[in-house]
Design a protein around this motif. Structure first.
Motif, mmCIF file in Angstrom:
data_model
loop_
_atom_site.group_PDB
_atom_site.id
_atom_site.type_symbol
_atom_site.label_atom_id
_atom_site.label_comp_id
_atom_site.label_asym_id
_atom_site.label_seq_id
_atom_site.Cartn_x
_atom_site.Cartn_y
_atom_site.Cartn_z
ATOM 1 N N GLY A 39 0.811 -1.213 0.000
ATOM 2 C CA GLY A 39 0.000 0.000 0.000
ATOM 3 C C GLY A 39 0.843 1.261 0.000
ATOM 4 O O GLY A 39 0.578 2.208 -0.750
ATOM 5 N N GLU A 40 1.892 1.268 0.834
ATOM 6 C CA GLU A 40 2.793 2.427 0.904
ATOM 7 C C GLU A 40 3.502 2.642 -0.432
ATOM 8 O O GLU A 40 3.621 3.779 -0.911
ATOM 9 C CB GLU A 40 3.843 2.201 2.002
ATOM 10 C CG GLU A 40 3.295 2.194 3.408
ATOM 11 C CD GLU A 40 3.118 3.583 3.979
ATOM 12 O OE1 GLU A 40 3.395 4.554 3.261
ATOM 13 O OE2 GLU A 40 2.688 3.699 5.133
ATOM 14 N N SER A 82 1.101 3.834 -3.284
ATOM 15 C CA SER A 82 0.614 5.163 -2.946
ATOM 16 C C SER A 82 1.691 6.209 -3.219
ATOM 17 O O SER A 82 1.406 7.279 -3.772
ATOM 18 C CB SER A 82 0.203 5.219 -1.466
ATOM 19 O OG SER A 82 -0.249 6.500 -1.114
ATOM 20 N N ASN A 83 2.944 5.868 -2.884
ATOM 21 C CA ASN A 83 4.058 6.797 -3.137
ATOM 22 C C ASN A 83 4.348 6.933 -4.630
ATOM 23 O O ASN A 83 4.576 8.035 -5.138
ATOM 24 C CB ASN A 83 5.320 6.314 -2.412
ATOM 25 C CG ASN A 83 5.221 6.497 -0.913
ATOM 26 O OD1 ASN A 83 4.527 7.392 -0.431
ATOM 27 N ND2 ASN A 83 5.903 5.648 -0.164
ATOM 28 N N GLY A 142 0.071 9.638 -4.411
ATOM 29 C CA GLY A 142 -1.181 9.796 -3.678
ATOM 30 C C GLY A 142 -2.441 9.658 -4.496
ATOM 31 O O GLY A 142 -3.549 9.728 -3.950
ATOM 32 N N LYS A 189 -5.018 5.894 -3.086
ATOM 33 C CA LYS A 189 -4.931 6.017 -1.635
ATOM 34 C C LYS A 189 -4.479 4.699 -1.001
ATOM 35 O O LYS A 189 -4.817 3.613 -1.481
ATOM 36 C CB LYS A 189 -6.284 6.443 -1.059
ATOM 37 C CG LYS A 189 -6.695 7.857 -1.449
ATOM 38 C CD LYS A 189 -7.995 8.246 -0.765
ATOM 39 C CE LYS A 189 -8.376 9.678 -1.113
ATOM 40 N NZ LYS A 189 -9.647 10.081 -0.446
ATOM 41 N N TYR A 190 -3.720 4.836 0.082
ATOM 42 C CA TYR A 190 -3.223 3.671 0.817
ATOM 43 C C TYR A 190 -4.359 2.714 1.168
ATOM 44 O O TYR A 190 -4.271 1.504 0.943
ATOM 45 C CB TYR A 190 -2.514 4.142 2.090
ATOM 46 C CG TYR A 190 -2.135 3.040 3.053
ATOM 47 C CD1 TYR A 190 -0.930 2.351 2.917
ATOM 48 C CD2 TYR A 190 -2.979 2.690 4.103
ATOM 49 C CE1 TYR A 190 -0.590 1.342 3.802
ATOM 50 C CE2 TYR A 190 -2.644 1.687 4.989
ATOM 51 C CZ TYR A 190 -1.440 1.012 4.838
ATOM 52 O OH TYR A 190 -1.114 0.009 5.725
#
Length: 434
Positions: free
Chosen positions: A300-301, A304-305, A309, A312-313
Motif C-alpha cells: 500500500g505504501e 501510494s508513493n 497519492g 490512496k493507501y
C-alpha cells in the motif's frame, strides 16, 4: 533505554514481517534433503535470505528511504519494471496469497477431523479480513506486530526447536538426497522466501514507524533501522538453523518428495503428538499473519508513493486483500511453482543494483549501473529459459553457476563497459543515492 526498547520492537517487527510462509516451508525441506550436510545448505539459505535482505535494507535507508532510489540508477524504465515486479511478487501475486494458503494447509487443515471441513475460501476470507483490520492504519502496524505478535511467535518456535534438540525425531542421514549443489540449493530456496525483495519496501514502513516514535533526524533513522535489521537478522538465522536441523532429523524417515507444507506437520506430530497440531496452528497463523500484515502495508505504501497519492493507501490495501484471498485458493504448491522463474529473473537485477549502490554511491556515471543491470537481466532471462526449456545450456558453465550466482561476473563486466561510456545526466541522480 528508550532507543534500546524501540530497537527491539522494530527489530522484532522486521523479524515477523520477514518470517512468513516460505520461512517455515524451506528450512525443514533443506534439512530433509541435505542430511548430515544440512549446515551447507543452511549457509546458502541464510546468505540468500538474511544477507541479501540486510543489504537491500541498508541500501534503501542510506538513500531516500524508498526502493526507487536504488532502482532508478539502472534507468527509469527498468526501475519501473523491476520495482513493480518486486512489489507484486511480494504482494498480491505470490507472497501474500502464500501466507493464507500456508495457514490453511499447515495450520488449519491438520486440525480438522476427516468428518469435518472448512472450505479454503472461508479460511482465506477470515485471514484477509483480519489482515485488513490490522493494516488499515499504517502507523500502528509495527507496534502491533513488534510488541504483541512477534514474542508469541518466537516463543512458540523456540519451544518446538528445543524439544526437537532434546528428543531428536530420528537419525540424520549420512547421504545427500539430492544431486544438486547443496549450497546452491540453499541459495535457490532463499530466493523463494522473497525477503530481499520485501526488504526494499519494508524499509518505508519501518522508517515511517521510527519517525512516529520521535526520531526525525536522518542519521537517527539510519542507525535505528540498521540496528533493528541486525536484531531481525540474528533472530532469523537462529530460527532457520533450528528448523533446518529438525528437518534433518526426518531425513531417514521421509522421502524427499514429501510436500513441503507437510514437513512441519510431521515435525510437530512426531514431537508432541496431537497437541502438536495446536502449537503448529499457532506458529503458522502468527508467522503468516504478521508477514501478511507487513507485506500488505508495504504494498500500500509503495503504490501510494509511486502514484503520488493518486491511489490512496486504504484503497490499495483493500484491493490487495480481496485479490490475495482469491489467489490463495490455488494452494501453496501452485504458488511456489509459479513464483520461482519470476524471482530468478527479478532477484539478480535488484541485487546487482543494490551492491553497486552500496559500493559506488558517489560515482557519477549512471551507465555503470545501467549496463550492469541490463547485462544481469539478460543472464537471468537466459538462465530461467535454460532451466525451463534447456535452450541455453552454456549458462550452467558460467563462473559461480554452481553456487547460483552466475550473474555476478557478467554484471561486473557490464559495469566496466558502462564506465567507459560517459553519462552527463547522472549527477542529478547522485543526490538521490548518496
Amino acid at each position: 533505554m528508550k532507543k534500546s526498547v524501540d530497537t527491539l520492537v522494530v527489530g522484532f517487527a522486521l523479524f515477523s514481517m520477514f518470517f512468513g510462509a516460505g520461512n517455515l516451508l524451506f528450512p525443514p525441506y533443506l534439512g530433509l534433503v541435505s542430511g548430515e550436510s544440512w549446515l551447507t545448505s543452511l549457509g546458502g539459505f541464510v546468505l540468500a535470505d538474511v544477507g541479501l535482505a540486510l543489504l537491500v535494507l541498508l541500501a534503501v535507508v542510506k538513500g531516500t528511504g524508498k526502493l526507487e532510489s536504488v532502482l532508478n540508477r539502472g534507468g527509469k524504465g527498468l526501475a519501473a519494471i523491476i520495482g513493480a515486479s518486486a512489489v507484486l511478487c511480494i504482494g498480491p501475486l505470490l507472497a501474500i496469497p502464500r501466507t493464507a494458503a500456508t495457514t490453511y494447509e499447515m495450520g488449519i487443515q491438520p486440525m480438522l477431523n476427516s468428518s469435518g471441513n472448512i472450505a479454503p475460501i472461508i479460511a482465506s476470507i477470515a485471514f484477509f479480513g483480519l489482515t485488513l483490520l490490522l493494516t488499515i492504519r499504517p502507523s500502528k502496524v509495527v507496534d502491533i506486530v513488534g510488541k504483541v505478535l512477534t514474542p508469541l511467535l518466537i516463543l512458540s518456535l523456540i519451544t518446538l526447536i528445543v524439544l526437537g534438540i532434546i528428543n531428536p525425531i530420528g537419525e540424520i542421514s549420512p547421504d545427500v538426497m539430492i544431486s544438486n549443489n547443496l549450497f546452491a540449493e540453499g541459495v535457490s530456496q532463499g530466493y523463494l522466501t522473497m525477503d530481499a525483495l520485501a526488504a526494499g519496501v519494508f524499509a518505508g514502513v519501518i522508517i515511517n514507524a521510527i519517525t512516529s516514535k520521535g526520531y526525525n533526524r536522518a542519521d537517527e533513522k539510519v542507525k535505528l533501522t540498521i540496528k533493528s535489521g541486525l536484531v531481525a537478522a540474528v533472530a532469523l538465522a537462529v530460527i532457520y538453523g533450528g528448523l533446518t536441523y529438525l528437518g534433518a532429523t526426518l531425513s531417514t524417515k521421509l522421502d524427499v518428495e514429501t510436500p513441503q507444507a507437510l514437513l512441519m506437520v510431521e515435525i510437530t506430530s512426531a514431537l508432541l503428538g496431537n497437541p502438536g497440531k495446536i502449537l503448529l496452528c499457532v506458529i503458522v497463523s502468527l508467522a503468516c499473519l504478521t508477514t501478511s500484515i507487513g507485506l500488505t502495508s508495504a504494498t500500500g505504501e509503495y503504490f501510494s508513493n509511486v502514484t503520488k497519492g493518486k491511489l490512496k493507501y486504504e484503497t490499495i490495501v483493500i484491493a490487495v486483500c480481496v485479490f490475495s484471498a482469491i489467489v490463495s485458493n490455488f494452494g501453496v504448491g501452485t504458488i511456489i511453482k509459479f513464483s520461482a522463474p519470476i524471482l530468478e529473473i527479478v532477484y539478480p537485477v535488484l541485487m546487482a543494483l543494490v551492491l553497486l549502490s552500496l559500493s559506488f554511491s558517489r560515482v557519477r556515471n549512471d551507465n555503470i549501473f545501467k549496463f550492469a543491470a541490463y547485462t544481469t537481466l539478460v543472464v537471468s532471462l537466459l538462465s530461467v529459459a535454460n532451466g525451463l526449456w534447456g535452450i541455453a545450456p552454456f549458462m550452467t558453465k558460467l563462473p559461480l553457476a554452481s553456487l547460483g550466482f552466475n550473474w555476478i561476473l557478467p554484471a561486473i563486466g557490464g559495469a566496466i563497459v558502462g564506465s567507459l561510456v560517459k553519462d552527463k545526466k547522472s549527477s542529478s541522480l547522485l543526490n538521490d543515492i548518496g
